[in-house]
Design a protein around this motif. Structure first.
Motif, PDB file in Angstrom:
ATOM      1  N   VAL A 141     -30.033  11.206  28.558  1.00 48.02           N
ATOM      2  CA  VAL A 141     -30.944  12.319  28.027  1.00 48.02           C
ATOM      3  C   VAL A 141     -32.304  11.290  27.389  1.00 48.02           C
ATOM      4  CG1 VAL A 141     -31.886  14.040  26.540  1.00 48.02           C
ATOM      5  CG2 VAL A 141     -29.643  14.058  27.619  1.00 48.02           C
ATOM      6  N   VAL A 142     -33.559  11.641  28.586  1.00 49.35           N
ATOM      7  CA  VAL A 142     -35.031  10.793  27.553  1.00 49.35           C
ATOM      8  C   VAL A 142     -35.871  11.917  26.910  1.00 49.35           C
ATOM      9  CG1 VAL A 142     -36.784   9.751  28.808  1.00 49.35           C
ATOM     10  CG2 VAL A 142     -35.345   9.531  29.528  1.00 49.35           C
ATOM     11  N   GLU A 143     -35.346  13.364  28.065  1.00 52.50           N
ATOM     12  CA  GLU A 143     -35.960  14.704  26.785  1.00 52.50           C
ATOM     13  C   GLU A 143     -35.826  15.957  26.572  1.00 52.50           C
ATOM     14  OE1 GLU A 143     -40.896  15.567  26.663  1.00 52.50           O
ATOM     15  OE2 GLU A 143     -40.150  14.780  27.859  1.00 52.50           O
ATOM     16  N   MET A 144     -35.628  16.211  25.869  1.00 54.07           N
ATOM     17  CA  MET A 144     -35.200  17.978  25.573  1.00 54.07           C
ATOM     18  C   MET A 144     -36.076  18.974  25.232  1.00 54.07           C
ATOM     19  SD  MET A 144     -31.250  17.982  24.587  1.00 54.07           S
ATOM     20  CE  MET A 144     -31.070  19.011  24.825  1.00 54.07           C
ATOM     21  N   ARG A 145     -36.291  19.868  26.052  1.00 56.94           N
ATOM     22  CA  ARG A 145     -37.634  20.677  26.088  1.00 56.94           C
ATOM     23  C   ARG A 145     -37.152  22.637  25.961  1.00 56.94           C
ATOM     24  NH1 ARG A 145     -43.233  19.086  28.463  1.00 56.94           N
ATOM     25  NH2 ARG A 145     -43.478  17.150  28.462  1.00 56.94           N
ATOM     26  N   VAL A 146     -37.664  22.624  25.132  1.00 56.39           N
ATOM     27  CA  VAL A 146     -36.886  24.374  24.744  1.00 56.39           C
ATOM     28  C   VAL A 146     -38.507  25.090  25.525  1.00 56.39           C
ATOM     29  CG1 VAL A 146     -38.129  24.536  22.915  1.00 56.39           C
ATOM     30  CG2 VAL A 146     -35.999  25.884  23.753  1.00 56.39           C
ATOM     31  N   ASP A 147     -37.824  26.558  26.076  1.00 55.19           N
ATOM     32  CA  ASP A 147     -38.979  27.189  26.755  1.00 55.19           C
ATOM     33  C   ASP A 147     -39.516  28.401  25.951  1.00 55.19           C
ATOM     34  OD1 ASP A 147     -37.026  29.225  26.665  1.00 55.19           O
ATOM     35  OD2 ASP A 147     -37.322  30.252  28.127  1.00 55.19           O
ATOM     36  N   CYS A 148     -40.547  29.196  26.072  1.00 49.59           N
ATOM     37  CA  CYS A 148     -41.688  29.912  25.385  1.00 49.59           C
ATOM     38  C   CYS A 148     -40.426  31.088  24.908  1.00 49.59           C
ATOM     39  CB  CYS A 148     -42.392  30.671  25.614  1.00 49.59           C
ATOM     40  SG  CYS A 148     -41.740  31.353  27.172  1.00 49.59           S
ATOM     41  N   ASP A 149     -39.384  31.110  24.885  1.00 50.93           N
ATOM     42  CA  ASP A 149     -38.654  32.264  23.948  1.00 50.93           C
ATOM     43  C   ASP A 149     -37.130  31.599  23.613  1.00 50.93           C
ATOM     44  OD1 ASP A 149     -37.309  32.419  25.642  1.00 50.93           O
ATOM     45  OD2 ASP A 149     -37.326  34.407  26.050  1.00 50.93           O
ATOM     46  N   GLN A 150     -37.134  30.162  23.699  1.00 49.22           N
ATOM     47  CA  GLN A 150     -35.967  29.163  23.107  1.00 49.22           C
ATOM     48  C   GLN A 150     -34.627  29.802  24.135  1.00 49.22           C
ATOM     49  OE1 GLN A 150     -36.036  27.296  19.563  1.00 49.22           O
ATOM     50  NE2 GLN A 150     -37.584  28.256  18.752  1.00 49.22           N
ATOM     51  N   ASP A 151     -34.416  30.666  25.180  1.00 47.23           N
ATOM     52  CA  ASP A 151     -33.588  30.923  26.135  1.00 47.23           C
ATOM     53  C   ASP A 151     -33.376  29.520  26.755  1.00 47.23           C
ATOM     54  OD1 ASP A 151     -34.942  31.966  27.766  1.00 47.23           O
ATOM     55  OD2 ASP A 151     -34.098  33.490  27.370  1.00 47.23           O
TER      56      ASP A 151
ATOM     57  N   THR B 233     -29.235  28.278  29.487  1.00 46.11           N
ATOM     58  CA  THR B 233     -29.637  27.830  30.483  1.00 46.11           C
ATOM     59  C   THR B 233     -29.489  26.236  30.172  1.00 46.11           C
ATOM     60  OG1 THR B 233     -29.340  29.535  31.529  1.00 46.11           O
ATOM     61  CG2 THR B 233     -30.031  28.007  33.080  1.00 46.11           C
ATOM     62  N   ALA B 234     -29.229  25.155  31.014  1.00 51.41           N
ATOM     63  CA  ALA B 234     -29.534  23.616  31.052  1.00 51.41           C
ATOM     64  C   ALA B 234     -30.342  23.108  32.300  1.00 51.41           C
ATOM     65  CB  ALA B 234     -29.121  22.811  30.463  1.00 51.41           C
ATOM     66  N   VAL B 235     -31.545  23.102  32.751  1.00 56.15           N
ATOM     67  CA  VAL B 235     -31.760  22.882  33.757  1.00 56.15           C
ATOM     68  C   VAL B 235     -32.264  21.126  33.784  1.00 56.15           C
ATOM     69  CG1 VAL B 235     -33.528  23.004  35.501  1.00 56.15           C
ATOM     70  CG2 VAL B 235     -33.290  25.073  34.218  1.00 56.15           C
ATOM     71  N   VAL B 236     -31.499  20.145  34.415  1.00 59.53           N
ATOM     72  CA  VAL B 236     -31.990  18.748  34.206  1.00 59.53           C
ATOM     73  C   VAL B 236     -32.520  18.357  35.446  1.00 59.53           C
ATOM     74  CG1 VAL B 236     -30.685  16.748  34.066  1.00 59.53           C
ATOM     75  CG2 VAL B 236     -29.472  18.599  33.576  1.00 59.53           C
ATOM     76  N   THR B 237     -33.675  17.355  35.287  1.00 65.92           N
ATOM     77  CA  THR B 237     -34.206  16.894  36.013  1.00 65.92           C
ATOM     78  C   THR B 237     -34.727  15.609  36.311  1.00 65.92           C
ATOM     79  OG1 THR B 237     -36.454  16.852  34.590  1.00 65.92           O
ATOM     80  CG2 THR B 237     -35.790  18.625  36.396  1.00 65.92           C
TER      81      THR B 237
ATOM     82  N   LEU C 125     -33.419  25.395  28.512  1.00 66.39           N
ATOM     83  CA  LEU C 125     -33.423  23.693  28.225  1.00 66.39           C
ATOM     84  C   LEU C 125     -33.253  23.367  29.482  1.00 66.39           C
ATOM     85  CD1 LEU C 125     -30.364  22.869  25.862  1.00 66.39           C
ATOM     86  CD2 LEU C 125     -33.230  24.216  25.331  1.00 66.39           C
ATOM     87  N   TRP C 126     -34.436  22.196  28.761  1.00 64.87           N
ATOM     88  CA  TRP C 126     -34.888  21.388  30.309  1.00 64.87           C
ATOM     89  C   TRP C 126     -34.750  19.839  29.963  1.00 64.87           C
ATOM     90  CZ3 TRP C 126     -40.944  19.879  31.916  1.00 64.87           C
ATOM     91  CH2 TRP C 126     -40.758  18.899  32.951  1.00 64.87           C
ATOM     92  N   ILE C 127     -33.819  19.400  30.597  1.00 67.13           N
ATOM     93  CA  ILE C 127     -33.295  17.717  30.214  1.00 67.13           C
ATOM     94  C   ILE C 127     -33.802  17.225  30.987  1.00 67.13           C
ATOM     95  CG2 ILE C 127     -31.186  16.240  29.641  1.00 67.13           C
ATOM     96  CD1 ILE C 127     -30.419  18.734  28.450  1.00 67.13           C
ATOM     97  N   VAL C 128     -34.455  16.022  30.900  1.00 67.00           N
ATOM     98  CA  VAL C 128     -34.887  15.160  32.143  1.00 67.00           C
ATOM     99  C   VAL C 128     -34.273  13.700  31.197  1.00 67.00           C
ATOM    100  CG1 VAL C 128     -37.179  13.646  32.010  1.00 67.00           C
ATOM    101  CG2 VAL C 128     -37.970  15.803  31.088  1.00 67.00           C
ATOM    102  N   ALA C 129     -33.885  13.446  32.622  1.00 68.04           N
ATOM    103  CA  ALA C 129     -32.796  12.441  32.094  1.00 68.04           C
ATOM    104  C   ALA C 129     -32.495  11.317  33.240  1.00 68.04           C
ATOM    105  CB  ALA C 129     -31.195  12.974  32.701  1.00 68.04           C
ATOM    106  N   ASP C 130     -32.250  10.110  33.001  1.00 76.19           N
ATOM    107  CA  ASP C 130     -31.632   8.943  33.673  1.00 76.19           C
ATOM    108  C   ASP C 130     -30.816   9.067  34.440  1.00 76.19           C
ATOM    109  OD1 ASP C 130     -34.090   7.702  33.771  1.00 76.19           O
ATOM    110  OD2 ASP C 130     -33.714   6.418  31.520  1.00 76.19           O
ATOM    111  N   PRO C 131     -30.351   9.664  35.310  1.00 74.25           N
ATOM    112  CA  PRO C 131     -28.261   9.335  35.764  1.00 74.25           C
ATOM    113  C   PRO C 131     -28.216   7.994  36.513  1.00 74.25           C
ATOM    114  CG  PRO C 131     -30.395   9.723  37.700  1.00 74.25           C
ATOM    115  CD  PRO C 131     -31.447   9.325  36.870  1.00 74.25           C
ATOM    116  N   ALA C 132     -26.940   8.378  35.886  1.00 78.85           N
ATOM    117  CA  ALA C 132     -26.348   6.642  36.444  1.00 78.85           C
ATOM    118  C   ALA C 132     -25.534   6.917  37.133  1.00 78.85           C
ATOM    119  CB  ALA C 132     -25.178   6.399  34.725  1.00 78.85           C
ATOM    120  N   GLY C 133     -25.608   7.916  38.280  1.00 77.48           N
ATOM    121  CA  GLY C 133     -25.193   7.766  40.205  1.00 77.48           C
ATOM    122  C   GLY C 133     -25.758   9.284  40.373  1.00 77.48           C
TER     123      GLY C 133
END
Length: 133
Positions: free
Chosen positions: A88-98, A34-38, A100-108
């Motif tokens: 994508v500005v940054e990608m992080r992974v949670d503690c057990d790597q199942d 699962t990838a959560v995008v902020t 992802l957290w994607i920090v992004a700049d949306p173009a719309g």
């Protein structure tokens, strides 16, 4: 012992995936995480999607978010038809790597409905209520 020392002491007895520096995603039975995008600017949740190994590799190579569409059964680059890519500005992974957290700049707008976020409604006692902002 400090709180930090307690954390690391207990982590030393855990799976190396949880404390090491190797990226070893823990994919589910379907080969997805699962990838959560902020939004980098406001911090709000833009969307949640799924990624397989190929989507992760494509995202890392291009710098623009690519996901695996379960309904289409294929990769899709966010914004491939609308132009509303997620840089994508940054990608992080949670503690057990199942996950992802994607920090992004949306173009719309991030949502296919045209809303800035896919989370544009809140659940109330009477049903769903649109939330602007």
């Amino acid at each position: 012992m400090t709180r930090r020392a307690l954390f690391y002491a207990s982590a030393e007895m855990s799976d190396p995936r949880e404390i090491g520096s190797d990226f070893l995603p823990r994919f589910d039975a379907a080969g997805l995480v699962t990838a959560v995008v902020t939004d980098r600017e406001g911090g709000g949740v833009l969307m949640v999607a799924h990624m397989n190994a190929e989507a992760i590799a494509a995202t890392r190579a291009s710098g623009e978010a690519t996901f695996f569409s379960r309904s289409r059964g294929r990769l899709w680059k966010k914004g491939e038809t609308s132009g509303n890519v997620l840089r994508v500005v940054e990608m992080r992974v949670d503690c057990d790597q199942d996950a992802l957290w994607i920090v992004a700049d949306p173009a719309g707008p991030a949502c296919h409905t045209g809303a800035p976020s896919c989370f544009y409604r809140r659940l109330t006692d009477s049903g769903l209520e649109r939330v602007d902002g």
